[in-house]
Write a protein that holds these residues in place. Structure first.
Motif, PDB file in Angstrom:
ATOM      1  N   VAL A 110      -9.501  -1.958   2.463  1.00  0.00           N
ATOM      2  CA  VAL A 110      -8.682  -1.968   1.249  1.00  0.00           C
ATOM      3  C   VAL A 110      -9.529  -2.320   0.043  1.00  0.00           C
ATOM      4  N   ARG A 169     -11.667   0.498  -0.892  1.00  0.00           N
ATOM      5  CA  ARG A 169     -10.907   1.728  -1.163  1.00  0.00           C
ATOM      6  C   ARG A 169     -11.360   2.866  -0.251  1.00  0.00           C
ATOM      7  N   THR A 185     -10.434   5.327   1.528  1.00  0.00           N
ATOM      8  CA  THR A 185      -9.276   6.184   1.800  1.00  0.00           C
ATOM      9  C   THR A 185      -9.686   7.444   2.551  1.00  0.00           C
ATOM     10  N   GLN A 220      -3.183  10.453   0.814  1.00  0.00           N
ATOM     11  CA  GLN A 220      -4.321   9.605   1.142  1.00  0.00           C
ATOM     12  C   GLN A 220      -3.863   8.491   2.074  1.00  0.00           C
ATOM     13  N   CYS A 229      -2.302   3.524   7.074  1.00  0.00           N
ATOM     14  CA  CYS A 229      -1.152   3.399   6.166  1.00  0.00           C
ATOM     15  C   CYS A 229      -1.282   4.412   5.037  1.00  0.00           C
ATOM     16  N   ASP A 230      -0.155   4.839   4.526  1.00  0.00           N
ATOM     17  CA  ASP A 230      -0.165   5.651   3.310  1.00  0.00           C
ATOM     18  C   ASP A 230      -0.755   4.824   2.177  1.00  0.00           C
ATOM     19  N   PHE A 231      -1.533   5.497   1.315  1.00  0.00           N
ATOM     20  CA  PHE A 231      -2.113   4.802   0.158  1.00  0.00           C
ATOM     21  C   PHE A 231      -1.491   5.349  -1.117  1.00  0.00           C
ATOM     22  N   LEU A 287       0.833  -1.209   0.000  1.00  0.00           N
ATOM     23  CA  LEU A 287       0.000   0.000   0.000  1.00  0.00           C
ATOM     24  C   LEU A 287       0.864   1.254   0.000  1.00  0.00           C
ATOM     25  N   GLU A 288       1.912   1.255   0.788  1.00  0.00           N
ATOM     26  CA  GLU A 288       2.748   2.450   0.920  1.00  0.00           C
ATOM     27  C   GLU A 288       3.634   2.684  -0.295  1.00  0.00           C
ATOM     28  N   ILE A 305      -5.243   4.886   4.420  1.00  0.00           N
ATOM     29  CA  ILE A 305      -6.253   3.831   4.501  1.00  0.00           C
ATOM     30  C   ILE A 305      -6.043   3.069   5.795  1.00  0.00           C
TER      31      ILE A 305
END
Length: 596
Positions: free
Chosen positions: A197, A200, A202, A209, A218-220, A175-176, A211
């Motif tokens: 996830v 989506r 976010t 963005q 976590c960074d998306f 994801l990151e 999530i």
């Protein structure tokens, strides 16, 4: 003055053909622009809704539901009548052409996506959907394509399963960093921690963005890709999963597998044609790219030209060279299209082999209904299929030494040989793993399916043979009641629904004594059938007669029927040979001995 006039003439000549082609392109683009709204709507509906369905139902929905609905709505926009109004919708819209290019399809095929129409449509859905795809893939063709498609180092593909201890950790890294995650072998439920996830869900903070994954955010990365995969052939997912993902059905169909096997047969039998076809596709893709580059180059040179362009020698010479290259490409493209049509005609001559092979595979997959022990994969079938081709060897002189009639006869004879060898190879492969009690059943199923597929036996006749039949109101038995049970009389009257048994009951009453003798014969399958009906009954008719009157002798008759139709190799089994079985294995094909 003369030099300038000469350059002006050369410039005019160089641009004349381009002017005509560009004018035609402008007209075509204007026409496409008018049809774009409807075509885009129809293509969007295809991506959104068609994934789970088979090809026939996709065609039905597109032609009988979606298109009429759009035309109805466009008619409302016009004055309600539709008179004088052109629907912004192509008459024969090609969804695949709207969603992708030939170059993309060629790359998908290179990444092991099968070349049949359904697989190509599935590729379009996977690559154009905004929702994550959930691939229904019992034969594992879809996941093989995804693995190749996402194999680039920058995608850093990770393949995981639910319940794996490091699933969340790998998902967080993907994801990151914008990597690819493939979750394989899903069941009918999905872990709730994955739902943000999949949905989506976010959260936007500034330019970034995020999530939620479990207890942390976590960074998306927008480049992140998620693929969900199941081997279940008919899964039942809850509505929220179906709404949040795009279901894509990669299950092999009879028609799709036939097209795939046709390509494999041609690759093996005519590698020259297969190689030529692949090179032509690649050449056409390169030509398309080159033509676009040349057009862009011409327009750039004209736009960047300064001063009097009739005095720009470099520009004019460049235009002449571009025009010459375009003419060569156009000529080669026309020749390539003609060659591809010729290749298609030749390939279709092997259609019967592909059709029979597809039938054999689906017979193999149906055997699990007899016993759960009988499970076969498409990959295993393909190995046996290739072996059937290999033991056929090569036949006779090369085609360059033959006349057209001799070529046709040679291809037909070759196809017959391939049919026999592939069928026997598959049957022997299956028979080796069958219980003794099931061997005649499978041989009979194979024989009947082939006869129905080849149009030699009617499906209704096979239905009667397998399931039997009984008349609800059989009527008076006459003299037959002295020796025939009423239950058998009802089955005899049911036979009269078949064309060649019309009036059969009346005929039996007329020859009651002869039929009684036949009925009492121990080996009724070998005895002469009484009356004139014996002259018109086929082998399958005699089986149906035994099914109705002497079912105790049906098994013996089936063995003779299979032998006479397919050959003795399908009934008389040779003793198990370790050496011949070993020849069918390789370093990735283990052999299991199951002892009961």
């Amino acid at each position: 003055g003369g030099r300038k006039l000469n350059l002006a003439q050369r410039l005019t000549t160089a641009l004349s053909s381009e002017n005509q082609r560009w004018a035609e392109n402008v007209v075509a683009l204007k026409q496409k622009d008018k049809l774009l709204p409807g075509d885009a709507l129809l293509a969007s509906a295809f991506v959104a809704y068609m994934g789970p369905f088979t090809k026939p139902f996709r065609v039905h929905l597109m032609e009988n539901v979606f298109r009429p609905f759009l035309e109805k709505e466009f008619r409302k926009i016009s004055n309600g009548t539709g008179e004088g109004y052109t629907f912004p919708l192509s008459q024969n819209m090609d969804v695949v052409a709207s969603l992708t290019t030939n170059a993309d399809v060629a790359q998908w095929n290179a990444d092991s996506l099968p070349a049949d129409v359904v697989s190509t449509e599935n590729g379009c859905i996977v690559c154009n959907s905004n929702r994550w795809p959930l691939i229904i893939d019992p034969q594992l063709q879809g996941i093989s394509w995804i693995k190749q498609k996402e194999s680039a180092p920058e995608r850093n593909l990770k393949i995981v399963r639910l319940g794996q201890h490091d699933l969340i950790q790998k998902l967080e890294i993907a994801l990151e960093n914008g990597y690819t995650i493939l979750i394989e072998n899903l069941g009918e439920s999905i872990d709730a921690v994955l739902m943000p996830v999949i949905q989506r869900s976010t959260i936007a903070r500034g330019n970034k963005q995020f999530i939620k994954l479990g207890d942390k955010e976590c960074d998306f990365n927008p480049k992140f890709r998620l693929y969900l995969h199941t081997k279940l052939s008919n899964p039942h997912y809850p509505p929220e999963i179906q709404a949040e993902t795009t279901l894509v059905n990669f299950t092999v169909t009879m028609m799709g597998l036939e097209d795939q096997l046709l390509n494999l047969v041609v690759e093996k039998e005519r590698p020259d044609l297969a190689s030529l076809s692949n090179s032509l596709v690649q050449q056409q893709n390169e030509f398309t790219i080159q033509m676009n580059q040349l057009e862009d180059d011409i327009l750039h040179k004209l736009a960047a030209a300064e001063g009097d362009i009739t005095e720009n020698v470099e520009l004019i010479e460049g235009l002449e060279k571009t025009k010459e290259t375009c003419d060569i490409i156009q000529q080669k493209s026309e020749l390539a299209k003609k060659t591809q049509r010729d290749i298609l005609v030749t390939s279709e001559k092997y259609r019967s082999v592909a059709n029979r092979s597809a039938l054999l595979f689906f017979l193999m997959t149906d055997l699990v209904k007899i016993h759960t022990y009988y499970i076969y994969s498409l990959a295993a079938f393909q190995q046996v299929f290739y072996r059937g081709i290999e033991i056929s060897g090569s036949d006779g002189p090369t085609e360059s030494e033959l006349t057209d009639d001799e070529k046709e006869a040679k291809v037909k004879a070759r196809c017959d040989k391939l049919l026999n060898n592939i069928t026997l190879s598959v049957f022997n492969y299956v028979r080796r793993g069958l219980f003794e009690a099931d061997k005649l059943t499978v041989a009979t199923l194979l024989t009947l399916k082939i006869l129905v597929n080849d149009g030699k036996v009617d499906a209704d006749e096979v239905e009667f043979l397998v399931n039997g039949g009984s008349s609800i109101d059989p009527g008076n038995m006459g003299p037959l009641q002295e020796w025939m049970p009423e239950s058998i009389w009802a089955k005899v009257k049911a036979l009269e629904t078949l064309p060649r048994f019309k009036g059969f009951g009346d005929s039996m009453q007329s020859d009651s004594d002869e039929w009684r003798d036949w009925f009492d014969t121990e080996q009724a399958e070998e005895a002469q059938i009484p009356g004139e009906i014996s002259t018109i009954l086929s082998a399958i008719d005699r089986l149906m007669l035994l099914r109705a009157m002497r079912p105790d002798r049906l098994m013996n008759s089936l063995a003779s029927f299979v032998t006479n139709t397919m050959g003795k190799d399908y009934i008389s089994q040779k003793p198990f040979s370790m050496s011949s079985a070993f020849e069918e294995t390789n370093k990735r094909t283990p052999m299991f001995f199951v002892l009961f």
